[in-house]
Enzyme design. Structure first.
Site, PDB file in Angstrom:
ATOM      1  N   CYS A 104      -5.042 -14.575 -43.408  1.00  0.00           N
ATOM      2  CA  CYS A 104      -4.013 -13.706 -43.980  1.00  0.00           C
ATOM      3  C   CYS A 104      -2.790 -14.570 -44.281  1.00  0.00           C
ATOM      4  CB  CYS A 104      -3.693 -12.551 -43.047  1.00  0.00           C
ATOM      5  SG  CYS A 104      -3.192 -13.063 -41.408  1.00  0.00           S
TER       6      CYS A 104
ATOM      7  N   ALA B  45     -14.290 -14.744 -34.793  1.00  0.00           N
ATOM      8  CA  ALA B  45     -12.921 -14.549 -34.276  1.00  0.00           C
ATOM      9  C   ALA B  45     -12.583 -13.086 -34.553  1.00  0.00           C
ATOM     10  CB  ALA B  45     -11.954 -15.493 -34.986  1.00  0.00           C
TER      11      ALA B  45
ATOM     12  N   LYS C 204     -12.778  -6.363 -38.798  1.00  0.00           N
ATOM     13  CA  LYS C 204     -13.964  -6.775 -39.571  1.00  0.00           C
ATOM     14  C   LYS C 204     -15.243  -6.378 -38.848  1.00  0.00           C
ATOM     15  CE  LYS C 204     -10.977  -9.364 -42.036  1.00  0.00           C
ATOM     16  NZ  LYS C 204      -9.582  -9.455 -41.610  1.00  0.00           N
TER      17      LYS C 204
ATOM     18  N   ASP D 232     -12.772 -14.993 -39.596  1.00  0.00           N
ATOM     19  CA  ASP D 232     -11.425 -14.535 -39.957  1.00  0.00           C
ATOM     20  C   ASP D 232     -10.489 -15.357 -39.068  1.00  0.00           C
ATOM     21  OD1 ASP D 232      -9.419 -12.989 -41.032  1.00  0.00           O
ATOM     22  OD2 ASP D 232      -9.620 -11.398 -39.549  1.00  0.00           O
TER      23      ASP D 232
ATOM     24  N   GLY E   1     -10.951  -6.190 -34.001  1.00  0.00           N
ATOM     25  CA  GLY E   1     -12.198  -5.547 -34.395  1.00  0.00           C
ATOM     26  C   GLY E   1     -12.230  -4.937 -35.792  1.00  0.00           C
TER      27      GLY E   1
ATOM     28  N   ASP F  67     -14.506 -13.068 -29.362  1.00  0.00           N
ATOM     29  CA  ASP F  67     -13.142 -13.588 -29.444  1.00  0.00           C
ATOM     30  C   ASP F  67     -12.874 -14.500 -28.249  1.00  0.00           C
ATOM     31  OD1 ASP F  67     -10.671 -12.897 -31.406  1.00  0.00           O
ATOM     32  OD2 ASP F  67      -9.952 -13.582 -29.450  1.00  0.00           O
TER      33      ASP F  67
HETATM   34  C1  LIG Z   1      -6.897 -13.077 -37.592  1.00  0.00           C
HETATM   35  S1  LIG Z   1      -7.342 -12.741 -35.968  1.00  0.00           S
HETATM   36  C2  LIG Z   1      -8.864 -11.895 -36.135  1.00  0.00           C
HETATM   37  C3  LIG Z   1      -8.727 -10.484 -36.628  1.00  0.00           C
HETATM   38  C4  LIG Z   1     -10.043  -9.756 -36.615  1.00  0.00           C
HETATM   39  N1  LIG Z   1     -11.065 -10.464 -37.353  1.00  0.00           N
HETATM   40  C5  LIG Z   1      -9.938  -8.355 -37.175  1.00  0.00           C
HETATM   41  O1  LIG Z   1     -10.362  -8.122 -38.311  1.00  0.00           O
HETATM   42  O2  LIG Z   1      -9.472  -7.463 -36.445  1.00  0.00           O
HETATM   43  C6  LIG Z   1      -7.870 -14.302 -35.385  1.00  0.00           C
HETATM   44  C7  LIG Z   1      -8.518 -14.318 -34.017  1.00  0.00           C
HETATM   45  O3  LIG Z   1      -8.851 -15.678 -33.719  1.00  0.00           O
HETATM   46  C8  LIG Z   1      -8.803 -15.857 -32.331  1.00  0.00           C
HETATM   47  N2  LIG Z   1      -8.632 -17.304 -32.032  1.00  0.00           N
HETATM   48  C9  LIG Z   1      -7.512 -17.962 -31.725  1.00  0.00           C
HETATM   49  N3  LIG Z   1      -7.775 -19.264 -31.491  1.00  0.00           N
HETATM   50  C10 LIG Z   1      -9.086 -19.432 -31.657  1.00  0.00           C
HETATM   51  C11 LIG Z   1      -9.959 -20.539 -31.539  1.00  0.00           C
HETATM   52  N4  LIG Z   1      -9.523 -21.750 -31.240  1.00  0.00           N
HETATM   53  N5  LIG Z   1     -11.245 -20.325 -31.762  1.00  0.00           N
HETATM   54  C12 LIG Z   1     -11.694 -19.093 -32.095  1.00  0.00           C
HETATM   55  N6  LIG Z   1     -10.914 -18.011 -32.228  1.00  0.00           N
HETATM   56  C13 LIG Z   1      -9.636 -18.180 -32.007  1.00  0.00           C
HETATM   57  C14 LIG Z   1      -7.617 -15.018 -31.886  1.00  0.00           C
HETATM   58  O4  LIG Z   1      -7.781 -14.588 -30.551  1.00  0.00           O
HETATM   59  C15 LIG Z   1      -7.633 -13.860 -32.883  1.00  0.00           C
HETATM   60  O5  LIG Z   1      -8.165 -12.696 -32.297  1.00  0.00           O
END
Ligand SMILES: C[S@@+](CC[C@H](N)C(=O)[O-])C[C@H]1O[C@@H](n2cnc3c(N)ncnc32)[C@H](O)[C@@H]1O
Length: 464
Positions: free
Chosen positions: A242, A120, A126, A189, A124, A144
């Site tokens: 978070c 996820a 991580k 994440d 970007g 994503d």
């Molecule tokens: C906390 S953010 C990730 C931040 C990213 N890892 C970073 O460090 O920049 C969570 C991500 O999970 C994605 N997401 C939402 N629903 C999801 C799902 N059902 N399965 C997988 N990813 C999902 C979202 O689009 C989002 O970009």
């Protein structure tokens, strides 16, 4: 002054006891800001005489950087210096990232050469940190589920100069169906209720409710299911959120480990804003035990992508495109060596997918997956020639290019280049030229008749 939901305050009091008031008091303080320097461009912090330390020092001085204790390349910055708006940001010299969020990739401890999945990944943070740890060796699949967010992720992969990443826009389930048991390390994440982001993103407060927390925990378990299938026996999984509540953290993992006894929690860490200088984060490291049959790895089946992507290196059009690209590479970036890998032709766009010894992730496995970036974008292939892709400029150093025009980052030529204008060519440059700011490439131009014709992609040009 931030107004917190009453139910959230009650839950925090239950969770933190006497510490709760100190925690709640942090909402009256400004949020913490951070950035992470890019070791792919700047070298490591102590890499000896490669000329980068002085530039790191320059960045430290210019942006008033002070180290984040839990991240090697992480720094707090002085807000007045606005590093996100500086040309060095567009040159990929750093990534703006909240300091707590830097803890998860540190804990995953990725090593060069590994096959890593960031499940996820958008936008970007991580992914760029993991790519720094891979140091150009191995492969990162960065995914994503949301198309618009996956596009931003892909742009950040390009800006950071990452040559060994595949960017996909798939559901965790789709990936698990293809790459069962394939990855050495996985970063999850997870999307969460964002309690640690209340100072940064007041919308997260409006969305928060006990029901929302419950919904997030259920979704996290679903995604963890896929992560379990994707990880190699003996591999490690970093799970991070978070948010502070136990339901989306410890309790989600207890339920996961009950369901998958081959997994155990090795370590958990929490960053609390009243104890550390950061917004708040939870991260756990889980290990999948080795004494089970490895599941079959990367699948080769799958419907063909709707767009015409050619992934067979023996295909005539791929061979011809690669021949043109090789001639271009020899001429334009004679110091750049392609790692072992294979070409992927996507319409007129030619990519290079690095291979990881012993790992079966091949270009054909990407068929049927929405793939925004099947490796390093090398070239736009025309009828009788190949032109260097913007990603290539971002992934090289000026030492690798035949012709370079480096301008002062704050000077008029760099400003004109960012606006998409033609710029006077310095003496001695000709043909395809890497345009750089203070020695760091930012795009291509074609020099002729004393002028540099601008090839910065239109979407990256900046007015003013
Ligand atoms: C906390 S953010 C990730 C931040 C990213 N890892 C970073 O460090 O920049 C969570 C991500 O999970 C994605 N997401 C939402 N629903 C999801 C799902 N059902 N399965 C997988 N990813 C999902 C979202 O689009 C989002 O970009």
């Amino acid at each position: 002054m931030i107004e917190l939901p009453q139910r959230f305050i009650e839950r925090i009091r239950e969770q933190l006891g006497p510490e709760a008031e100190a925690f709640i008091g942090t909402y009256d303080e400004p949020r913490t800001q951070g950035l992470r320097l890019n070791p792919l461009k700047l070298g490591g912090p102590a890499t000896g005489a490669n000329g980068h330390e002085s530039f790191r020092d320059e960045l430290i001085r210019r942006f008033g950087l002070t180290p984040v204790p839990w991240c090697r390349d992480g720094y707090y910055y002085d807000e007045a210096t606005k590093p996100g708006k500086h040309p060095y940001h567009q040159a990929g010299l750093y990534y703006i990232q909240e300091p707590s969020a830097m803890s998860a990739a540190e804990l995953l401890d990725v090593q060069p050469g590994e096959l890593v999945l960031d499940l996820a990944a958008a936008p970007g943070g991580k992914t760029t940190q993991i790519a720094g740890a891979l140091a150009g060796r191995g492969l990162l699949v960065s995914n994503d589920i949301h198309p618009a967010r996956a596009k931003i992720l892909s742009e950040n992969v390009e800006r950071f100069g990452i040559a060994n990443a595949v960017v996909t826009n798939a559901s965790p389930d789709e990936l698990a169906a293809k790459f069962s048991g394939a990855f050495d390390k996985i970063m999850l994440d997870a999307p969460c209720s964002g309690e640690g982001m209340f100072r940064k993103d007041p919308e997260a407060i409006l969305e928060w409710s006990p029901d929302h927390v419950r919904m997030c925990a259920a979704r996290q378990l679903d995604i963890l299911d896929s992560a379990a299938r994707l990880l190699k026996p003996g591999g490690t999984l970093a799970y991070s959120t978070c948010t502070f509540n136990r339901e989306e953290n410890e309790e989600a993992l207890e339920r996961f480990v009950e369901r998958y006894p081959a997994f155990s929690v090795v370590r958990t860490e929490r960053i609390w804003p009243h104890r550390h200088k950061g917004e708040g984060h939870f991260v756990a490291l889980l290990r999948r035990q080795t004494d089970e049959e490895p599941a079959s790895t990367a699948a080769t089946s799958g419907r063909r992508d709707e767009r015409c992507r050619r992934t067979d290196p023996a295909d005539r059009s791929v061979r011809e495109a690669m021949k043109l690209a090789e001639a271009m590479l020899r001429d334009v970036v004679p110091g750049f060596d392609l790692p072992a890998g294979e070409p992927v032709l996507f319409g007129e766009q030619l990519y290079w997918l690095p291979s990881v010894p012993g790992f079966p992730l091949r270009a054909r496995d990407l068929n049927g997956l929405r793939t925004l970036r099947p490796g390093l974008h090398l070239a736009h292939v025309k009828k009788d020639r190949a032109e260097p892709a913007h990603s290539l400029a971002m992934a090289i150093s000026t030492r690798q290019a035949r012709s370079v025009a480096s301008f002062d980052a704050d000077g008029p030529e760099a400003g004109a280049y960012w606006r998409g204008e033609t710029v006077p060519a310095p003496d001695g440059v000709n043909g395809w030229t890497a345009v750089a700011v203070d020695g760091y490439p930012i795009g291509w131009a074609k020099a002729s008749g004393g002028q540099l014709k601008n090839h910065l992609p239109k979407g990256l040009r900046r007015p003013g």
